[in-house]
Design a protein around this motif. Sequence first.
Motif, PDB file in Angstrom:
ATOM      1  N   ARG A   1       0.838  -1.215   0.000  1.00 32.16           N
ATOM      2  CA  ARG A   1       0.000   0.000   0.000  1.00 32.16           C
ATOM      3  C   ARG A   1       0.867   1.257   0.000  1.00 32.16           C
ATOM      4  NH1 ARG A   1      -2.905  -2.904   4.165  1.00 32.16           N
ATOM      5  NH2 ARG A   1      -4.734  -3.935   3.258  1.00 32.16           N
ATOM      6  N   GLY A   2       1.969   1.211   0.747  1.00 31.85           N
ATOM      7  CA  GLY A   2       2.871   2.362   0.752  1.00 31.85           C
ATOM      8  C   GLY A   2       3.423   2.648  -0.628  1.00 31.85           C
ATOM      9  N   TRP A   3       3.874   1.600  -1.327  1.00 25.98           N
ATOM     10  CA  TRP A   3       4.403   1.780  -2.685  1.00 25.98           C
ATOM     11  C   TRP A   3       3.324   2.304  -3.634  1.00 25.98           C
ATOM     12  CZ3 TRP A   3       6.946  -3.717  -2.559  1.00 25.98           C
ATOM     13  CH2 TRP A   3       8.182  -3.633  -1.911  1.00 25.98           C
ATOM     14  N   ILE A   4       2.152   1.701  -3.566  1.00 26.01           N
ATOM     15  CA  ILE A   4       1.079   2.088  -4.485  1.00 26.01           C
ATOM     16  C   ILE A   4       0.613   3.518  -4.211  1.00 26.01           C
ATOM     17  CG2 ILE A   4      -1.319   1.613  -5.144  1.00 26.01           C
ATOM     18  CD1 ILE A   4      -0.670  -1.378  -4.609  1.00 26.01           C
ATOM     19  N   ASN A   5       0.448   3.858  -2.939  1.00 29.41           N
ATOM     20  CA  ASN A   5      -0.017   5.206  -2.591  1.00 29.41           C
ATOM     21  C   ASN A   5       0.977   6.272  -3.024  1.00 29.41           C
ATOM     22  OD1 ASN A   5      -2.354   4.193  -1.453  1.00 29.41           O
ATOM     23  ND2 ASN A   5      -1.548   4.197   0.632  1.00 29.41           N
ATOM     24  N   TYR A   6       2.274   5.956  -2.955  1.00 27.71           N
ATOM     25  CA  TYR A   6       3.267   6.963  -3.337  1.00 27.71           C
ATOM     26  C   TYR A   6       3.515   6.965  -4.846  1.00 27.71           C
ATOM     27  CZ  TYR A   6       7.392   9.906  -3.374  1.00 27.71           C
ATOM     28  OH  TYR A   6       8.266  10.930  -3.638  1.00 27.71           O
ATOM     29  N   TYR A   7       3.914   5.822  -5.400  1.00 26.16           N
ATOM     30  CA  TYR A   7       4.316   5.790  -6.808  1.00 26.16           C
ATOM     31  C   TYR A   7       3.133   5.693  -7.762  1.00 26.16           C
ATOM     32  CZ  TYR A   7       9.021   5.122  -5.010  1.00 26.16           C
ATOM     33  OH  TYR A   7      10.213   5.300  -4.359  1.00 26.16           O
ATOM     34  N   GLY A   8       1.962   5.340  -7.257  1.00 25.86           N
ATOM     35  CA  GLY A   8       0.793   5.265  -8.114  1.00 25.86           C
ATOM     36  C   GLY A   8       0.082   6.588  -8.302  1.00 25.86           C
ATOM     37  N   LYS A   9       0.568   7.634  -7.679  1.00 21.15           N
ATOM     38  CA  LYS A   9      -0.055   8.947  -7.788  1.00 21.15           C
ATOM     39  C   LYS A   9       0.040   9.508  -9.206  1.00 21.15           C
ATOM     40  CE  LYS A   9      -1.890  12.712  -5.933  1.00 21.15           C
ATOM     41  NZ  LYS A   9      -3.235  12.738  -5.341  1.00 21.15           N
ATOM     42  N   PHE A  10       1.148   9.206  -9.880  1.00 20.71           N
ATOM     43  CA  PHE A  10       1.360   9.707 -11.242  1.00 20.71           C
ATOM     44  C   PHE A  10       1.708   8.525 -12.156  1.00 20.71           C
ATOM     45  CE2 PHE A  10       2.571  13.051  -8.271  1.00 20.71           C
ATOM     46  CZ  PHE A  10       1.812  14.119  -8.722  1.00 20.71           C
TER      47      PHE A  10
END
Length: 441
Positions: free
Chosen positions: A366-375
Amino acid sequence: MEQRDYLALQNKRINQIWKEFVRTAKSFDISKQVVWEAYTRVKANKGAAGVDEQSIEAFEKDLKNNLYKLWNRMSSGSYFPPAVRMVEIPKSDGGKRQLGIPTVADRIAQMVAKIKLETELESHFHEDSYGYRPGKSAHQAIGKARQRCWEKAWVIDLDIKGFFDNLDHDLLMRAVVKHTQCKCLLLYIQRWLTAPMQLAKGQLQQRVKGTPQGGVISPLLANLFLHYALDKWMGREYPGIQFERYADDVIVHCRTENEATCLKEAIARRLNKCNLELHPNKTKIVYCKDVKRKKAHSITQFDFLGFTFRPRLSRNREGKFFVGFNPAISQKSAKAIRQSMRKWKLHLKCNRTLVELSRWINPTLRGWINYYGKFHKSALYPIFNLLNRHLSKWATFKYKKLKEKQRKASHWLGRIAKDNSSMLAHWAVGIRPAIGARRAV
């Protein structure tokens, strides 16, 4: 005793200690309430032990006395910070970055100073300074950089060589004095700046410049230094130039290549006056190439806060494709994620069920997705498809019917993902194994 009951008893005990601690408070420059708030923040941030090898859990075994001693020494001016423990972590370019890890008590003391000083400094900082500030985030900096890259064709990607290791103490203290006359703060900040570094073999290394990365107050002091060394200077000398700064990561936007070249030289001269230096190889001028910008230039991409800005195929609201200059997860960040996944060695966790694995890895996912999935979230698909392959391999080790049948295991996993899409965080955003054969295990 269950984990939940244990935590409840622990919280009850800490609340009792807090009440006893505050009851004996005296009217000093530093209140016990501030010390307690600092302790709660440090506990929430966790962190490794310092030179005394005392963890937060060990500190809490005698919490009341430990906090009282710290408050008493800080409020009387007799607190002397111990050495910081030096830890080396690898850098992407093959070098090593030195971190300085303070003790738990020293982290609390630094947090006290940060709470008191941050309130004064926050209103003075530049609106385009985003790093380590309340109400500011890396995503805000990236979003603003993306917008401005669309508006202006040229970028200066600044890299300050060894920034935290080379901060000038005299210049920094002059900046601190501009904002506070509190003798305790001035005294302790000076002591933290000069506290020695304990190397791996136990030797003490004296420091005459720099502030250790890993210190609680270091980011605030770094922001203050660059506020005067760069932000205010830019506003005074080049009021029409826009930039984003996250600690020492700086992106500057220019209209023309000539403007970027001249400004880069001017910034280098300014930083030299502040005893800092631009990295000659990592600082570069970038052309923000897109469908309308046809000029030939050797550098058309840059990295900022874990994202790579470069020309990318995008789609507009009408569904038509075009080339735009946009951010997505960088290759370095993607490589780091893949390495973390490999270190999990999921195929060896045959004693765990899929549900147990999901509980273990979901917080990180979730941490990876929330950060890197923003753009440009689609850039995450190849990374998490690799995770699906790791999970398929786990299935071949766990179930006899899937032994050495990776494709069959992938189909089996795909059917589970279809029926339980929220089980794993990357499944919930649509990155699931393909569904094939219907036979289940």
